[in-house]
Design a protein around this motif. Structure first.
Motif: not given
Length: 290
Positions: A102-120
């Motif tokens: 919640x505290x992160x901004x648009x300068x942060x990219x979280x790359x997920x390696x599977x769909x459950x993490x991506x959906x979260x």
């Protein structure tokens, strides 16, 4: 988007790279990252968590660290996200960490390696989220390490540096490896740590724990040696039973028969469904009980 398309954006930049500590399986991820950096002509500087990284482009290594079991990744993000030019978490499994996300901004990219993490992570629209496979899938063991498809030579794995490392770490584990060569067909390689969903059998060889030259994953040469050692060892067998994600991935890349079990949460199953199920037919999902 694949990882090479994503990395093209950073070819003219200096990347400050924070490694992700771990076991031999994490070395496969690290090796995949180092190889991709070279392939895409990226300039990398290894950093420490408490370095002054203001206005820098930061990469945190891929893995499974952004969950409630570990704190390395979350602490790095919390320390640097406000002042970083960009902060990219390479392909990861993400569990919980809602307050941080919640505290992160648009300068942060979280790359997920599977769909459950991506959906979260996608529930948090204040940051960027991508879906890209685990970096270990970029390894070609036969080309990278000149492996032979049938190789029964014990000394191929056990070069003198490997032997010295094993002897220093744990002589009993070294003896366990030697005994395993009595049967070249079947390997039981289950994890024996907090992420296991069951007790490993007595004939188990947790090879990710045994073969690991550099737990910090900072030394590219040692990471490469670890990765080669794991592939070389697995290549001695026809069939592998495991609940280690990267033992499964490495075995699949070697075209072995794999019986793949769940770990203590859904990571293995989610990666299996996203990256393994329809691409590696010799891998069979076995569930969460031995």
């Amino acid at each position: 988007m694949n990882i090479n398309e994503f990395l093209k954006e950073f070819q003219s930049e200096e990347i400050h790279y924070m490694s992700n500590p771990g076991n031999g399986g994490d070395a496969l991820i690290a090796y995949g990252a180092f190889s991709l950096f070279k392939k895409n002509n990226l300039t990398i500087k290894i950093v420490e968590r408490n370095d002054n990284l203001e206005n820098k482009i930061l990469f945190y290594a891929g893995g499974g660290n952004l969950n409630d079991l570990y704190t390395d990744c979350s602490q790095f993000i919390a320390t640097h996200h406000l002042k970083a030019k960009k902060l990219i978490v390479l392909p990861h499994t993400v569990v919980g960490n809602d307050n941080l996300l919640k505290a992160l901004n648009k300068n942060v990219y979280i790359i997920c390696r599977e769909k459950k993490s991506f959906e979260h992570v996608s529930k948090f629209t204040n940051l960027n989220v991508l879906l890209i496979e685990d970096l270990a899938f970029n390894i070609n063991p036969f080309e990278d390490f000149k492996l032979k498809k049938t190789n029964s030579r014990l000394l191929y794995l056990l070069n003198y540096k490997t032997i010295i490392s094993f002897l220093i770490k744990d002589f009993n584990k070294f003896k366990k490896i030697l005994k395993s060569y009595k049967n070249h067909k079947i390997l039981h390689a289950y994890r024996e740590d907090s992420e296991s969903s069951f007790e490993a059998p007595k004939n188990n060889i947790d090879i990710s724990d045994i073969i690991n030259m550099d737990g910090t994953m900072k030394d590219e040469k040692l990471v490469s040696m670890t990765t080669q050692g794991i592939f070389s060892f697995l290549n001695q067998f026809e069939t592998i039973y495991t609940n280690r994600l990267h033992i499964c991935i490495a075995s699949a890349l070697l075209n072995k028969n794999v019986y793949f079990y769940g770990n203590s949460y859904w990571k293995n199953e989610s990666v299996y469904k996203h990256s393994i199920e329809n691409k590696f037919p010799k891998v069979k999902w076995m569930g969460y009980e031995l």
